[in-house]
Design a protein around this motif. Structure first.
Motif, PDB file in Angstrom:
ATOM      1  N   PHE A 192       0.847  -1.198   0.000  1.00 27.94           N
ATOM      2  CA  PHE A 192       0.000   0.000   0.000  1.00 27.94           C
ATOM      3  C   PHE A 192       0.880   1.244   0.000  1.00 27.94           C
ATOM      4  O   PHE A 192       1.663   1.462   0.908  1.00 27.94           O
ATOM      5  CB  PHE A 192      -0.899  -0.012   1.230  1.00 27.94           C
ATOM      6  N   GLU A 193       0.792   2.016  -1.035  1.00 29.55           N
ATOM      7  CA  GLU A 193       1.540   3.270  -1.147  1.00 29.55           C
ATOM      8  C   GLU A 193       0.550   4.416  -1.190  1.00 29.55           C
ATOM      9  O   GLU A 193      -0.181   4.599  -2.172  1.00 29.55           O
ATOM     10  CB  GLU A 193       2.395   3.263  -2.419  1.00 29.55           C
ATOM     11  N   PRO A 194       0.461   5.258  -0.116  1.00 25.22           N
ATOM     12  CA  PRO A 194      -0.505   6.361  -0.131  1.00 25.22           C
ATOM     13  C   PRO A 194      -0.131   7.414  -1.164  1.00 25.22           C
ATOM     14  O   PRO A 194       1.058   7.639  -1.456  1.00 25.22           O
ATOM     15  CB  PRO A 194      -0.417   6.911   1.298  1.00 25.22           C
ATOM     16  N   THR A 195      -1.151   8.022  -1.716  1.00 28.48           N
ATOM     17  CA  THR A 195      -0.943   9.127  -2.659  1.00 28.48           C
ATOM     18  C   THR A 195      -0.604  10.398  -1.868  1.00 28.48           C
ATOM     19  O   THR A 195      -1.313  10.753  -0.936  1.00 28.48           O
ATOM     20  CB  THR A 195      -2.206   9.355  -3.494  1.00 28.48           C
ATOM     21  N   SER A 196       0.506  11.027  -2.257  1.00 25.27           N
ATOM     22  CA  SER A 196       0.940  12.237  -1.556  1.00 25.27           C
ATOM     23  C   SER A 196       0.420  13.475  -2.290  1.00 25.27           C
ATOM     24  O   SER A 196       0.601  13.612  -3.507  1.00 25.27           O
ATOM     25  CB  SER A 196       2.469  12.285  -1.467  1.00 25.27           C
ATOM     26  N   ILE A 197      -0.222  14.348  -1.532  1.00 20.60           N
ATOM     27  CA  ILE A 197      -0.774  15.590  -2.099  1.00 20.60           C
ATOM     28  C   ILE A 197      -0.212  16.758  -1.297  1.00 20.60           C
ATOM     29  O   ILE A 197      -0.368  16.814  -0.068  1.00 20.60           O
ATOM     30  CB  ILE A 197      -2.311  15.609  -2.039  1.00 20.60           C
ATOM     31  N   VAL A 224     -10.150  31.192  12.173  1.00 18.41           N
ATOM     32  CA  VAL A 224     -10.083  31.294  10.712  1.00 18.41           C
ATOM     33  C   VAL A 224     -10.530  29.975  10.097  1.00 18.41           C
ATOM     34  O   VAL A 224     -10.156  28.899  10.566  1.00 18.41           O
ATOM     35  CB  VAL A 224      -8.648  31.634  10.254  1.00 18.41           C
ATOM     36  N   THR A 225     -11.330  30.051   9.056  1.00 15.86           N
ATOM     37  CA  THR A 225     -11.753  28.872   8.299  1.00 15.86           C
ATOM     38  C   THR A 225     -11.213  28.984   6.885  1.00 15.86           C
ATOM     39  O   THR A 225     -11.533  29.930   6.162  1.00 15.86           O
ATOM     40  CB  THR A 225     -13.284  28.753   8.266  1.00 15.86           C
ATOM     41  N   ARG A 226     -10.374  28.012   6.499  1.00 12.69           N
ATOM     42  CA  ARG A 226      -9.821  27.954   5.142  1.00 12.69           C
ATOM     43  C   ARG A 226     -10.340  26.706   4.438  1.00 12.69           C
ATOM     44  O   ARG A 226     -10.348  25.613   5.020  1.00 12.69           O
ATOM     45  CB  ARG A 226      -8.291  27.916   5.162  1.00 12.69           C
ATOM     46  N   VAL A 227     -10.762  26.869   3.196  1.00 14.62           N
ATOM     47  CA  VAL A 227     -11.311  25.758   2.412  1.00 14.62           C
ATOM     48  C   VAL A 227     -10.332  25.392   1.294  1.00 14.62           C
ATOM     49  O   VAL A 227      -9.839  26.270   0.571  1.00 14.62           O
ATOM     50  CB  VAL A 227     -12.682  26.119   1.825  1.00 14.62           C
ATOM     51  N   TYR A 228     -10.040  24.076   1.171  1.00 14.08           N
ATOM     52  CA  TYR A 228      -9.126  23.550   0.155  1.00 14.08           C
ATOM     53  C   TYR A 228      -9.901  22.575  -0.724  1.00 14.08           C
ATOM     54  O   TYR A 228     -10.645  21.727  -0.228  1.00 14.08           O
ATOM     55  CB  TYR A 228      -7.949  22.808   0.801  1.00 14.08           C
ATOM     56  N   LYS A 229      -9.722  22.676  -2.034  1.00 10.79           N
ATOM     57  CA  LYS A 229     -10.336  21.743  -2.983  1.00 10.79           C
ATOM     58  C   LYS A 229      -9.229  21.038  -3.754  1.00 10.79           C
ATOM     59  O   LYS A 229      -8.321  21.681  -4.285  1.00 10.79           O
ATOM     60  CB  LYS A 229     -11.256  22.491  -3.950  1.00 10.79           C
ATOM     61  N   PHE A 230      -9.319  19.700  -3.818  1.00 12.94           N
ATOM     62  CA  PHE A 230      -8.273  18.935  -4.496  1.00 12.94           C
ATOM     63  C   PHE A 230      -8.837  17.564  -4.878  1.00 12.94           C
ATOM     64  O   PHE A 230      -9.894  17.141  -4.395  1.00 12.94           O
ATOM     65  CB  PHE A 230      -7.034  18.770  -3.613  1.00 12.94           C
ATOM     66  N   ALA A 231      -8.100  16.878  -5.741  1.00 16.89           N
ATOM     67  CA  ALA A 231      -8.510  15.553  -6.217  1.00 16.89           C
ATOM     68  C   ALA A 231      -7.793  14.471  -5.423  1.00 16.89           C
ATOM     69  O   ALA A 231      -6.622  14.619  -5.065  1.00 16.89           O
ATOM     70  CB  ALA A 231      -8.188  15.405  -7.705  1.00 16.89           C
ATOM     71  N   VAL A 232      -8.503  13.389  -5.134  1.00 15.44           N
ATOM     72  CA  VAL A 232      -7.918  12.256  -4.414  1.00 15.44           C
ATOM     73  C   VAL A 232      -8.012  11.007  -5.291  1.00 15.44           C
ATOM     74  O   VAL A 232      -8.843  10.920  -6.203  1.00 15.44           O
ATOM     75  CB  VAL A 232      -8.638  12.026  -3.072  1.00 15.44           C
ATOM     76  N   GLN A 233      -7.145  10.043  -4.971  1.00 13.88           N
ATOM     77  CA  GLN A 233      -7.159   8.752  -5.640  1.00 13.88           C
ATOM     78  C   GLN A 233      -7.789   7.703  -4.722  1.00 13.88           C
ATOM     79  O   GLN A 233      -7.933   7.922  -3.507  1.00 13.88           O
ATOM     80  CB  GLN A 233      -5.736   8.326  -6.013  1.00 13.88           C
ATOM     81  N   GLY A 275      -8.173   4.875  -2.231  1.00 15.66           N
ATOM     82  CA  GLY A 275      -7.285   4.413  -1.178  1.00 15.66           C
ATOM     83  C   GLY A 275      -6.834   5.555  -0.286  1.00 15.66           C
ATOM     84  O   GLY A 275      -7.512   6.571  -0.127  1.00 15.66           O
ATOM     85  N   GLN A 276      -5.656   5.355   0.280  1.00 18.72           N
ATOM     86  CA  GLN A 276      -5.138   6.329   1.239  1.00 18.72           C
ATOM     87  C   GLN A 276      -4.450   7.488   0.527  1.00 18.72           C
ATOM     88  O   GLN A 276      -3.610   7.279  -0.352  1.00 18.72           O
ATOM     89  CB  GLN A 276      -4.142   5.645   2.188  1.00 18.72           C
ATOM     90  N   ASN A 277      -4.832   8.701   0.921  1.00 11.10           N
ATOM     91  CA  ASN A 277      -4.205   9.919   0.411  1.00 11.10           C
ATOM     92  C   ASN A 277      -3.636  10.704   1.596  1.00 11.10           C
ATOM     93  O   ASN A 277      -4.343  10.931   2.588  1.00 11.10           O
ATOM     94  CB  ASN A 277      -5.215  10.801  -0.319  1.00 11.10           C
ATOM     95  N   GLN A 278      -2.375  11.066   1.487  1.00 11.28           N
ATOM     96  CA  GLN A 278      -1.746  11.849   2.543  1.00 11.28           C
ATOM     97  C   GLN A 278      -1.610  13.293   2.048  1.00 11.28           C
ATOM     98  O   GLN A 278      -0.885  13.571   1.095  1.00 11.28           O
ATOM     99  CB  GLN A 278      -0.370  11.284   2.915  1.00 11.28           C
ATOM    100  N   VAL A 279      -2.358  14.195   2.697  1.00 10.91           N
ATOM    101  CA  VAL A 279      -2.402  15.596   2.280  1.00 10.91           C
ATOM    102  C   VAL A 279      -1.520  16.425   3.214  1.00 10.91           C
ATOM    103  O   VAL A 279      -1.707  16.397   4.441  1.00 10.91           O
ATOM    104  CB  VAL A 279      -3.848  16.140   2.293  1.00 10.91           C
ATOM    105  N   TYR A 280      -0.561  17.145   2.626  1.00  6.28           N
ATOM    106  CA  TYR A 280       0.331  18.009   3.403  1.00  6.28           C
ATOM    107  C   TYR A 280       0.010  19.460   3.061  1.00  6.28           C
ATOM    108  O   TYR A 280       0.118  19.885   1.904  1.00  6.28           O
ATOM    109  CB  TYR A 280       1.796  17.704   3.073  1.00  6.28           C
ATOM    110  N   ILE A 281      -0.403  20.207   4.073  1.00  8.38           N
ATOM    111  CA  ILE A 281      -0.738  21.624   3.882  1.00  8.38           C
ATOM    112  C   ILE A 281       0.318  22.453   4.607  1.00  8.38           C
ATOM    113  O   ILE A 281       0.378  22.471   5.845  1.00  8.38           O
ATOM    114  CB  ILE A 281      -2.137  21.954   4.409  1.00  8.38           C
TER     115      ILE A 281
END
Length: 537
Positions: A9-14, A36-45, A47-53
């Motif tokens: 299992f290799e998570p998708t890095s975003i 503060v409220t910030r909204v992010y829109k992005f595409a996922v694959q 399985g597991q997706n690792q999102v770095y903000i």
């Protein structure tokens, strides 16, 4: 690993940059911090997706961070890498421009040194000349060469001095610019979010976090139109907002909160897709002095720790104007408005700039006021009401039979002139007659003829009562409420505040436009025996 085993299992890095890849959809400013409220829109694959903000504020309070979102995915984990795990110290680099400026300055300093040495050598040469080694026929030529060379060297010295000053100014400016950290220096925090998706697609998540170094305070403009018969007061409700959180709030919906926030760290699941709704500007009172104000439109508050003022709302409260003067102390009239907050807005405590008929009059304060509550707002002095208070007129003493007692008469006259083009209703003039402190002294109020309740120590016209030392405290509150007396048209006299023990008399007056009224306070003091010494007579 056998062929039957599942693939690794290799998570998708975003990777997302907070400011560039998001939009602030809400800012709630509290008295000492902001959310503060910030909204992010992005595409996922799948399985597991690792999102770095990256690029979140260094001052972000970790316990306040929470995540909400929309889409067919589940949030598994949220971690925050705070900036203090990496060195936050900003070390300015040595810029090429600064190196060039320092090199140029060194060259100019060397040239200035040579110029000063040349001038010194020239003076030494002239001083060394004598009649033995310089014929008189050559003296004029030598002096001419000295003047020419000296003038050239002086001009060169001045030029080099000016250039060194200019270079020093540029060096100081360059050092100051390098001392300022880059914009992203204050945005070094990073959030890592695990998102598991059943199918590929787009998701939307919102990061909600609290930051200190943000605040707001209420203040007011109170504008009074003395010619207005109805609604003479306009109250402009304002807010001064400061923030130094590290990020700029550009064109954001803004809410002002009066309560203290409670934040908690949580990892909620993504709910079903819900459309966002635009909310109109509104106010929600949550207690006596707690409220939420939604500021209309979009607001920009840069990260500069400067006060940015905006208007919350303009109100037309119910207001009753009143004037009061104590000419015995000062011949000035104080203007006050009794204001009722008839709006749904809670008024917070704050300063107020008072304008009467377009002119700044004074600075006052507004207390914390809930809807339908009232408060008195001092509006400063009203110079258009002029009061004349001449010295007291004293009558000759009159002794009774065998000089057992002596009576002294006193008269104080007061003139009130209304220079306004409109009448004044509710003007209160306050004065006072003496308070006897000894049983040998009796005070009789003659005019205005105010009646007194039983047990009081001073009497109205046609009656007398005594006041002795120590009896005042026991007499307070014993008498009935004094009735008012009509003195003349539009003028009513009464004991001020209903309290007769301290001998304050007030007239409530209606003064016509450009009109005058005359008031008279008259009393007698009877002393027994007649030759007794009384202070103040």
């Amino acid at each position: 690993m056998t062929s039957a085993d599942p693939p690794a299992f290799e998570p998708t890095s975003i990777e997302l940059q907070s400011v560039a890849d998001s939009k602030i959809t809400s800012v709630s400013v509290y008295p000492t911090r902001a959310e503060v409220t910030r909204v992010y829109k992005f595409a996922v694959q799948t399985g597991q997706n690792q999102v770095y903000i990256s690029g979140l504020p260094n001052v972000l309070e970790p316990e306040s961070l929470r995540v909400e979102g929309r889409g067919a995915a589940t949030i598994h984990d949220v971690t925050l890498s705070v900036a203090d795990e990496v060195s936050q110290e900003f070390v300015p680099m040595f810029s090429p421009k600064l190196a060039e400026l320092l090199s140029t300055r060194e060259d100019k300093e060397d040239a200035l040194t040579r110029c000063e040495q040349a001038l010194s050598s020239l003076r030494q040469y002239l001083d060394s000349l004598t009649v033995q080694n310089l014929p008189v026929t050559q003296l004029e030529s030598v002096l001419h060469q000295y003047e020419t060379t000296g003038a050239r060297l002086d001009a060169r010295k001045k030029e080099l001095t000016r250039e060194l000053q200019r270079i020093d100014t540029e060096i100081a400016a360059e050092n100051a610019q390098m001392a300022v950290p880059p914009e992203d220096h204050w945005l070094r925090n990073m959030a890592a979010i695990g998102v598991f998706a059943q199918t590929p697609g787009n998701v939307e998540i919102a990061l909600i976090y609290a930051v200190p170094y943000a605040s707001w305070t209420a203040f007011y403009d109170i504008r009074v139109d003395m010619d207005a018969k109805e609604s003479p007061v306009k109250l402009i409700y304002k807010a001064a907002i400061k923030q130094n959180t590290g990020e700029s709030w550009d064109n954001v919906p803004l809410q002002l909160e009066t309560s203290t926030p409670t934040f908690g760290l949580g990892v909620p699941k993504l709910p079903e897709v819900v459309e966002m709704k635009h909310e109109e500007a509104a106010v929600m009172s949550t207690g006596n002095v707690n409220a939420t104000f939604r500021v209309p439109g979009l607001v920009t508050i840069p990260c500069d720790n400067a006060a940015h003022n905006l208007t919350i709302v303009e109100l037309r409260p119910q207001a009753v104007m009143s004037w009061v003067a104590v000419p015995k102390r000062e011949a000035k009239t104080h203007l006050t408005a009794h204001i009722t907050n008839a709006s749904e807005y809670t008024l917070l405590s704050g300063t107020a700039n008072v304008y009467v008929d377009g002119s700044f009059i004074a600075r006052s304060t507004v207390p914390s006021v809930s809807p339908q509550e009232s408060f008195d707002c001092p509006l400063g002095l009203d110079p258009s009401i002029r009061i004349t208070y001449p010295p007291i007129s004293k009558q000759l003493s009159q002794s009774s039979f065998y000089k057992k007692s002596a009576t002294h008469g006193f008269t104080q006259r007061i003139t009130v002139h209304n220079t306004k083009s409109v009448p004044v209703d509710g003007l209160r003039i306050v004065d006072q007659i003496p308070v006897p402190r000894n049983a040998q002294v009796k005070v009789k109020l003659v005019q205005p003829a105010l009646p007194l309740g039983e047990g009081e120590g001073v009497t109205g016209k046609g009656a007398e009562a005594e006041s002795n030392a120590g009896a005042g405290a026991g007499a307070k509150g014993k008498g009935k409420q004094s009735a008012s007396v009509s003195v003349s048209k539009g003028v009513v006299a009464q004991w001020d505040g209903g309290d007769k023990t301290d001998r304050r008399v007030s007239w409530v007056c209606a003064v016509p436009a450009q009109g005058k009224i005359n008031l008279t306070l008259e009393w007698t003091v009877t002393v027994s025996p007649a030759d007794a010494q009384v202070v103040g007579l």
